[in-house]
Motif scaffolding. Structure first.
Motif, PDB file in Angstrom:
ATOM      1  N   VAL A 145       0.878  -1.171   0.000  1.00 40.36           N
ATOM      2  CA  VAL A 145       0.000   0.000   0.000  1.00 40.36           C
ATOM      3  C   VAL A 145       0.908   1.211   0.000  1.00 40.36           C
ATOM      4  CG1 VAL A 145      -1.782   1.275   1.216  1.00 40.36           C
ATOM      5  CG2 VAL A 145      -1.748  -1.214   1.322  1.00 40.36           C
ATOM      6  N   LEU A 146       0.865   1.969  -1.088  1.00 40.72           N
ATOM      7  CA  LEU A 146       1.689   3.161  -1.168  1.00 40.72           C
ATOM      8  C   LEU A 146       0.801   4.380  -0.941  1.00 40.72           C
ATOM      9  CD1 LEU A 146       4.649   4.261  -2.232  1.00 40.72           C
ATOM     10  CD2 LEU A 146       3.205   5.069  -4.080  1.00 40.72           C
ATOM     11  N   GLY A 147       1.166   5.159   0.060  1.00 43.29           N
ATOM     12  CA  GLY A 147       0.446   6.413   0.283  1.00 43.29           C
ATOM     13  C   GLY A 147       1.183   7.529  -0.424  1.00 43.29           C
ATOM     14  N   ARG A 189       4.419   2.006   2.493  1.00 43.63           N
ATOM     15  CA  ARG A 189       5.408   3.021   2.138  1.00 43.63           C
ATOM     16  C   ARG A 189       4.666   4.307   1.824  1.00 43.63           C
ATOM     17  NH1 ARG A 189       9.211   2.981  -2.110  1.00 43.63           N
ATOM     18  NH2 ARG A 189       7.481   2.257  -3.399  1.00 43.63           N
ATOM     19  N   ILE A 190       5.392   5.401   1.882  1.00 43.84           N
ATOM     20  CA  ILE A 190       4.819   6.701   1.582  1.00 43.84           C
ATOM     21  C   ILE A 190       5.741   7.386   0.577  1.00 43.84           C
ATOM     22  CG2 ILE A 190       4.241   8.975   2.560  1.00 43.84           C
ATOM     23  CD1 ILE A 190       3.852   7.379   5.248  1.00 43.84           C
ATOM     24  N   ALA A 191       5.155   8.042  -0.393  1.00 46.42           N
ATOM     25  CA  ALA A 191       5.941   8.854  -1.321  1.00 46.42           C
ATOM     26  C   ALA A 191       5.407  10.274  -1.214  1.00 46.42           C
ATOM     27  CB  ALA A 191       5.799   8.333  -2.742  1.00 46.42           C
ATOM     28  N   GLY A 228       9.464   5.983   1.110  1.00 43.95           N
ATOM     29  CA  GLY A 228       9.934   4.962   2.038  1.00 43.95           C
ATOM     30  C   GLY A 228       8.919   4.788   3.139  1.00 43.95           C
ATOM     31  N   PRO A 229       9.220   3.940   4.100  1.00 47.96           N
ATOM     32  CA  PRO A 229       8.282   3.737   5.196  1.00 47.96           C
ATOM     33  C   PRO A 229       8.167   4.990   6.071  1.00 47.96           C
ATOM     34  CG  PRO A 229      10.246   2.360   5.451  1.00 47.96           C
ATOM     35  CD  PRO A 229      10.381   3.057   4.153  1.00 47.96           C
ATOM     36  N   MET A 230       7.230   4.971   6.981  1.00 45.38           N
ATOM     37  CA  MET A 230       6.955   6.121   7.820  1.00 45.38           C
ATOM     38  C   MET A 230       8.203   6.666   8.499  1.00 45.38           C
ATOM     39  SD  MET A 230       4.711   8.103   8.367  1.00 45.38           S
ATOM     40  CE  MET A 230       3.315   8.738   9.143  1.00 45.38           C
ATOM     41  N   ALA A 231       9.042   5.758   8.949  1.00 49.23           N
ATOM     42  CA  ALA A 231      10.248   6.179   9.662  1.00 49.23           C
ATOM     43  C   ALA A 231      11.104   7.095   8.795  1.00 49.23           C
ATOM     44  CB  ALA A 231      11.048   4.941  10.083  1.00 49.23           C
ATOM     45  N   THR A 232      11.196   6.772   7.506  1.00 48.04           N
ATOM     46  CA  THR A 232      11.978   7.594   6.588  1.00 48.04           C
ATOM     47  C   THR A 232      11.393   8.999   6.507  1.00 48.04           C
ATOM     48  OG1 THR A 232      12.232   5.573   5.315  1.00 48.04           O
ATOM     49  CG2 THR A 232      13.013   7.600   4.284  1.00 48.04           C
TER      50      THR A 232
END
Lengths: 254, 269
Positions: B37-39, B216-218, B229-233
């Motif tokens: 799931v890419l946000g 992951r989020i872009a 990248g993931p939330m941490a990034t």
């Protein structure tokens, strides 16, 4: 001026798209949306019959009344039959019907397609692999192409009927006289000249309505603007086309 | 989820999209991995929806390539394109249900066109799809105008899933829903994604969705993906817009307690 040019381009583009779709659908007839076409036909054809009959009846009556009123001064009452017959069959029937259809169905087409665009329904169709011209526009225009000639025929008959009634009641012209005089005054050509224009009017109204509908942007104001534009442009073009037809028929001597 | 190992579902390279003189997307590159799931986040008017609409073919691109499931959409034949279109489902922001059709007809619409199946089976599938998104059978004969916002989104999701797609595009799925409805919808998306093995591309503003369901989020700014990248990034990023977005007042309040939340709080402090 630029706007008029743009309108012409849009019109031509829609016509081209429509022809492409017609060719494609003709090669795969099963993709034709019959249900949708019949549904549209009911709305623009069947349900328009009463109002078209009423308005053309009134127009025919008024033509006859005015004709008798003015011709009587010259003792030429009887020529009102020629006037009503020729005028209704050649020009008035088809124009009144076209104007009615532009106001009634053209505006509905624009508003429907416009609101479908606003709600992204058109985009949804496209992303599902459908061609909006094939799914939304073709059935609507086919329905008009069938409905307008039929309405024109019915409207012309209704106008002549109205004219005959007024001629009888107001002018004292017996229906038998009216009919026999009408037979002499008009020929099949007169009828054909009117009828042949009907599908062209349908095409003009349909294309203008669909072009305007697909131009609607996100706001309600835009929807109103394009619906108005659709009706105004369609009626204007109907009159212009009628003029062009008049010139054409004059030059071929009909 | 080790999403990268599954391969790439959507590959966007050097994409340029513009209207008139303005360049909305400028040499944008992005990968969406299969099964994730890419946000996709970005400021208003930055072109989040434009990217989604370009990928699904509603907005023409100027340059660059878009590959979906290995098919280069710029060079695909009409058949290949149509085959690709059948493998994705789209949930528009307002649902975009066909207002002249009932719920049942809406869900059946894509199936009726592409599948040669009997009416009875069509009926059963439609009901099954509606149940899948948490709707009861009594809504099937209603028109979209008779439904609430949350129900419209559920029906639209059922329609998007009608042809069993591999990829689902969601345009702000939780916008316009109350927090409870939004959380329910997030859970629904997560559940469906896991049970059906979907790849989800989600344009969103909703920080809760980003925290709870995105692998992951872009982030989009100035026409490019500035971080993915993931939330941490995201939380660790020094980019001013990302800092403002994830460490702003709303950012701190959102998100469940846990490492991500702790990091967010620490970063903001």
């Amino acid at each position: 001026m630029v706007e008029v040019g743009q309108d012409l381009v849009d019109f031509a583009r829609m016509l081209g798209e429509l022809i492409t779709v017609v060719v494609r659908v003709a090669s795969r007839p099963r993709t034709f949306r019959l249900t949708s076409t019949v549904n549209q036909l009911e709305r623009v054809g069947w349900r328009a019959v009463p109002i078209v009959l009423l308005i053309t009846f009134l127009i025919g009556s008024i033509l006859a009344q005015q004709g008798i009123f003015h011709f009587r001064k010259f003792g030429a009452d009887i020529y009102v039959i020629d006037m009503v017959g020729v005028l209704v069959l050649r020009e008035v029937g088809v124009i009144i019907v076209a104007v009615m259809v532009a106001g009634r169905s053209g505006s509905a087409y624009t508003a429907e397609l416009g609101s479908m665009r606003m709600r992204e329904e058109v985009d949804a169709l496209r992303t599902m692999g459908f061609d909006p011209t094939e799914v939304l526009i073709l059935p609507r225009i086919v329905a008009l192409l069938i409905a307008v000639p039929i309405l024109t025929f019915l409207g012309s008959m209704s106008a002549i009927y109205g004219g005959a009634l007024v001629a009888w009641g107001y002018g004292g012209i017996n229906p038998d006289v009216f009919l026999s005089r009408l037979k002499e005054a008009i020929s099949l050509d007169t009828f054909e000249v009117g009828m042949i224009k009907a599908p062209f009017m349908a095409l003009v109204i349909g294309i203008v309505a669909c072009v305007e509908g697909f131009k609607v942007e996100g706001s309600a104001e835009s929807l109103g603007l394009h619906t108005t534009a659709s009706v105004v442009k369609a009626i204007f073009l109907v009159i212009v086309f009628d003029g062009l037809f008049a010139m054409f028929f004059a030059s071929i001597g009909k | 989820m080790p999403a990268a190992a599954n391969g790439v579902a959507i590959r966007v390279r050097d994409l340029v999209v513009g209207f008139g003189g303005a360049r909305i997307l400028d040499q944008l590159s992005l990968d969406v991995f299969r099964g994730e799931v890419l946000g996709f986040v970005g400021g208003s008017g930055q072109g989040k929806s434009v990217l989604m609409r370009t990928i699904i073919g509603l907005v023409p691109k100027r340059e660059g390539t878009i590959e979906v499931s290995g098919v280069d959409l710029g060079r695909a034949s009409a058949e290949e394109r149509q085959a690709t279109e059948r493998r994705w489902g789209i949930l528009f922001q307002q649902g975009a249900l066909f207002s002249s059709l009932t719920v049942r007809q809406n869900v059946q619409f894509p199936m009726r066109e592409y599948l040669e199946i009997s009416d009875r089976l069509l009926e059963e599938i439609a009901v099954a799809k509606l149940e899948m998104v948490g709707l009861k059978a009594d809504v099937v004969d209603k028109f979209p105008s008779e439904l609430s916002g949350g129900m419209i989104k559920r029906v639209a999701l059922a329609r998007a899933l009608a042809l069993d797609p591999e990829i689902v595009f969601l345009d702000e799925p939780t916008s316009g829903l109350d927090p409870i409805g939004a959380a329910d919808f997030d859970n629904l998306i997560r559940t469906l994604q896991q049970t059906l093995g979907l790849t989800v591309f989600m344009v969103t503003h909703d920080l809760d969705s980003l925290y709870t369901i995105c692998d992951r989020i872009a982030a989009l700014a100035d026409g490019k993906v500035i971080a993915a990248g993931p939330m941490a990034t995201m939380l660790a990023s020094e980019h001013p817009w990302l800092k403002a977005y994830f460490h702003g007042q709303r950012g701190r309040l959102a998100g469940p307690a846990g490492p991500a939340r702790a990091m967010g709080a620490a970063g903001a402090a």
